[in-house]
Design an enzyme around this catalytic site. Structure first.
Site, short mmCIF file in Angstrom:
data_model
loop_
_atom_site.label_atom_id
_atom_site.label_comp_id
_atom_site.label_asym_id
_atom_site.label_seq_id
_atom_site.Cartn_x
_atom_site.Cartn_y
_atom_site.Cartn_z
N GLY A 1 0.82 -1.14 -0.13
CA GLY A 1 0.20 0.08 0.04
C GLY A 1 0.97 1.12 0.06
NE ARG B 1 -15.23 17.86 6.52
CZ ARG B 1 -16.05 16.94 6.24
NH1 ARG B 1 -17.09 17.17 6.32
NH2 ARG B 1 -15.39 15.91 5.77
CE LYS C 1 -24.72 21.58 9.64
NZ LYS C 1 -23.68 21.18 8.46
N GLY D 1 -23.72 13.92 2.49
CA GLY D 1 -24.92 14.39 1.87
C GLY D 1 -26.11 14.89 2.80
CB THR E 1 -25.26 19.40 5.09
OG1 THR E 1 -24.63 18.89 6.42
CG2 THR E 1 -25.43 20.74 5.45
C1 R5P Z 1 -20.22 21.90 7.44
O1 R5P Z 1 -19.95 22.81 7.97
C2 R5P Z 1 -19.70 22.00 5.88
O2 R5P Z 1 -19.81 23.14 5.43
C3 R5P Z 1 -20.48 20.81 5.12
O3 R5P Z 1 -21.94 21.40 5.17
C4 R5P Z 1 -20.39 19.46 5.94
O4 R5P Z 1 -19.24 19.06 5.81
C5 R5P Z 1 -21.23 18.46 4.89
O5 R5P Z 1 -21.31 17.24 5.30
P1 R5P Z 1 -22.30 16.45 5.18
O6 R5P Z 1 -22.29 16.00 3.73
O7 R5P Z 1 -21.80 14.98 5.73
O8 R5P Z 1 -23.51 16.75 5.90
#
Ligand code: R5P
Length: 291
Positions: free
Chosen positions: A32, A90, A186, A219, A221
């Protein structure tokens, strides 16, 4: 020089710049580990390495470091790292006691490898760039994405962000689409990853909406945003992201919420690479070479 994680974007950027491409011999050992070899001299040259660090992040990051350090060892005059998706951005702070502030570690590694300049695109936490001592650029691909939708006849669409962290992206989209903007409030549970939103009405009834975000990973969010917009009777909802990380099922999750489509850039190679960020990278490299 295109790294193994960004072959198409690297070649397109070189083509637009009319720059020499140094082919990299690249292979993976049976266990790897990555192997790289420069097949041409770089001594005395200004070298640009384009290597994203999307999935598999750790492998792509190691390959980036190998490329940077090798260019340094072989006597490159200057080394610019173009890392369209900046892995670990992140994980920029210690949310829980004892956690690793991983982004800081990655910044240190890139700098230690001999990088002279660092360019990225819509990094999730621009604050982490302050940890670099070398010059850095955080480009934005939102205008490119918004122009794509404008060309598709969506001028006047409402620009939307799925959380307040992405509100600036919606504002930037609105400068092109000119249909107003807004965002969800959110909150994500840091242990379970579950998303909660504050109920709010948006001016989207019978209107087209484009949801802008920096990253799509699971996906969830985007799915939440699309569902709320559809509940509020938005006509067509499109989703746009700079970094289509796309964990398994993400694409289907967003479409099943009622989105018309998902558009991403080639910051990360995926099936939704519809918009190329090559023009903004070219522009940045040309600007930096004049400075
Ligand atoms: C979070 O604050 C980022 O801007 C994205 O909204 C987030 O990383 C999206 O992650 P997921 O697709 O897992 O919801």
């Amino acid at each position: 020089m295109p790294g193994p994680a960004s072959p198409a974007l690297g070649l397109e950027t070189a083509r637009q710049l009319s720059a020499r491409v140094i082919p990299i011999e690249f292979k993976r050992f049976p266990d790897g580990e990555s192997y790289i070899r420069f097949t041409e001299e770089v001594k005395g040259e200004n070298v640009t390495i384009i290597q994203t660090t999307g999935p598999p992040q750790d492998t792509n990051l190691i390959q980036l470091l190998l490329l940077l350090k090798t260019a340094k060892d072989l006597g490159a005059k200057s080394i610019t790292a173009v890392v369209p998706y900046f892995a670990y951005a992140r994980q920029s702070k210690r949310s829980r006691t004892g956690e690793c502030a991983s982004a800081e570690v990655v910044v240190n590694l890139i700098e230690c490898a001999g990088t002279d300049r660092f360019i990225t695109v819509n990094t999730h936490s621009p604050d982490i760039l302050e940890w670099f001592k070398i010059p850095v650029e955080n480009l934005s691909a939102i205008t490119l994405l918004a122009n794509f939708f404008k060309q598709q006849g969506l001028e006047g669409a409402f620009s939307f962000a799925p959380d307040d962290g992405a509100l600036n992206l919606a504002k930037e989209g609105d400068r092109v689409l000119k249909g107003g903007y807004g965002c969800l409030d959110k909150m994500r549970n840091i242990l379970t990853g579950e998303i909660d939103v504050v109920e709010k009405e948006f001016n989207v009834k019978n209107r087209d909406v484009v949801v802008f975000d920096d990253i799509v990973s699971t996906g969830a969010t985007m799915q939440t945003a699309v569902k709320i917009l559809k509940t509020q009777k938005a006509r067509r909802v499109y989703t746009a992201c700079v970094h289509p990380i796309f964990a398994e099922g993400a694409f289907e999750r967003i479409l099943s919420a009622g989105a018309e489509g998902v558009v991403g850039t080639d910051c990360v190679s995926d099936k939704v690479n519809i918009v190329s960020v090559a023009p903004i990278i070219v522009e940045a490299l040309q600007r930096l070479s004049r400075d």
